[in-house]
Design an enzyme around this catalytic site. Sequence first.
Site, mmCIF file in Angstrom:
data_model
loop_
_atom_site.group_PDB
_atom_site.id
_atom_site.type_symbol
_atom_site.label_atom_id
_atom_site.label_comp_id
_atom_site.label_asym_id
_atom_site.label_seq_id
_atom_site.Cartn_x
_atom_site.Cartn_y
_atom_site.Cartn_z
ATOM 1 N N PHE A 1 26.945 0.304 9.033
ATOM 2 C CA PHE A 1 27.837 0.959 9.987
ATOM 3 C C PHE A 1 27.594 0.356 11.358
ATOM 4 C CE2 PHE A 1 29.131 3.981 13.184
ATOM 5 C CZ PHE A 1 30.398 4.323 12.759
ATOM 6 N N ASP B 1 21.209 -4.610 14.725
ATOM 7 C CA ASP B 1 21.827 -3.409 15.266
ATOM 8 C C ASP B 1 20.760 -2.317 15.275
ATOM 9 O OD1 ASP B 1 23.100 -1.009 15.742
ATOM 10 O OD2 ASP B 1 24.856 -1.450 14.497
ATOM 11 N N LYS C 1 23.046 4.820 21.549
ATOM 12 C CA LYS C 1 22.586 6.176 21.205
ATOM 13 C C LYS C 1 21.491 6.724 22.131
ATOM 14 C CE LYS C 1 24.646 6.995 16.805
ATOM 15 N NZ LYS C 1 25.186 5.886 16.026
#
Length: 394
Positions: free
Chosen positions: A138, A223, A252
């Site tokens: 993702f 990532d 995040k």
Amino acid sequence: MNTQQIMTTGEEFFLHTYNRFPVVLDHGEGVRLFDTDGKSYLDFFAGIAVSALGYGHPAYTKALQEQAEKLIHVSNLFYNEPAVKAAEKLCRLSGMEKVFFCNSGTEAIEGVMKTALKYAYTRDGRTGHEIIAMKHSFHGRSLGALSVTGNDHYQEPFRPLISGIRFADYNDLESVKALINENTCAIILEPVQGEGGIFEATEEFMTGIRALCDEKDILMICDEIQCGMGRTGYMFACEKYGVKPDVMAVAKALGGGLPIGAFLTNEKAAALVPGDHGSTYGGNPFACAAACAVMDAFEKENLAENAAKVGAYMYEKLEALKEKYGVITAHRGIGLIQGLEFSVPVSDIINRALKAGLIIISAEGNVIRFVPPLIVTEADIDEMISILAEAIEG
Ligand SMILES: *Cc1c(COP(=O)(O)O)cnc(C)c1O
């Protein structure tokens, strides 16, 4: 507005892209959130692994208040001190050399993809390059980030996406090798797949990819948006493997709740030059003051160490639950990013936990994901485990 009015009005005006829980969150304190009716929730979700410092963190709140009074926004055509400080801190913490600030994870992924394509364009003097990504990955929802997200369900309505993206099997080095050709410019992966169901890369896979990238002059992109910023017990997950990527995406937890993302490169991969990329808000003083306060708190409060220690405790406790309940078929993860896989759909368990005052969330494939604020204690773990056990029993 009362609680019911807030929910009804929200449903009337929000585009229906989320099925929301019937809860209106109002304020928070430490690892707890409170709804508009005053009910308390133990938070093992942290707004999708964002709120690393929990809620109402005094130094963080003070830093935001001070910056809000001083300056919220200036453009990247000028310098501002919070952005410079955030850049220096993030490079130091990650061991990378250059940083570009943006506003979200998906934007960080856009940046890493453009970095890879530009690197190869300069290297080869031509276009037409390919990126290798992983199945069940993702990387975000924009068309670029979606193109490298290995999930048919998310991609299907939006095809054709960016061309030249090939998907390999995670933790299968041979499947990556099989996709490499003279057009390959980058390999992108999450050291721990988050949304995909909490799968950790093996050491063989990470070091194998690093070696492949060195051998073929391909950029290795990590990532670290979900698994980075201390969550695994390492400041960045790739440290566990002793592997340094050429390019890294972060977001995040970086802003502790303020929208900020970043991509980092080493000298070699610093391919973007004036005119290639930009962002109106990216690197603005308010978001960067938040990132500075977050990184300062990491150092002062040893949050990565806490994630390792409390994470190990959580690992034992979740392992014990797995022994006890036959519906739990697997337990994966490290530090404060762990998952339990069930043989049944997990939505009933999640809803019962919510009623009992525990926020947990699913990941792909009947998995319950545990990504609490990094300030959690062993006592919080005990409380979470006892509510979860009751929710499993029904
Ligand atoms: C959440 C996430 C993204 C996307 O971040 P947004 O801020 O939602 O755009 C990208 N990669 C990973 C691994 C993520 O967990």
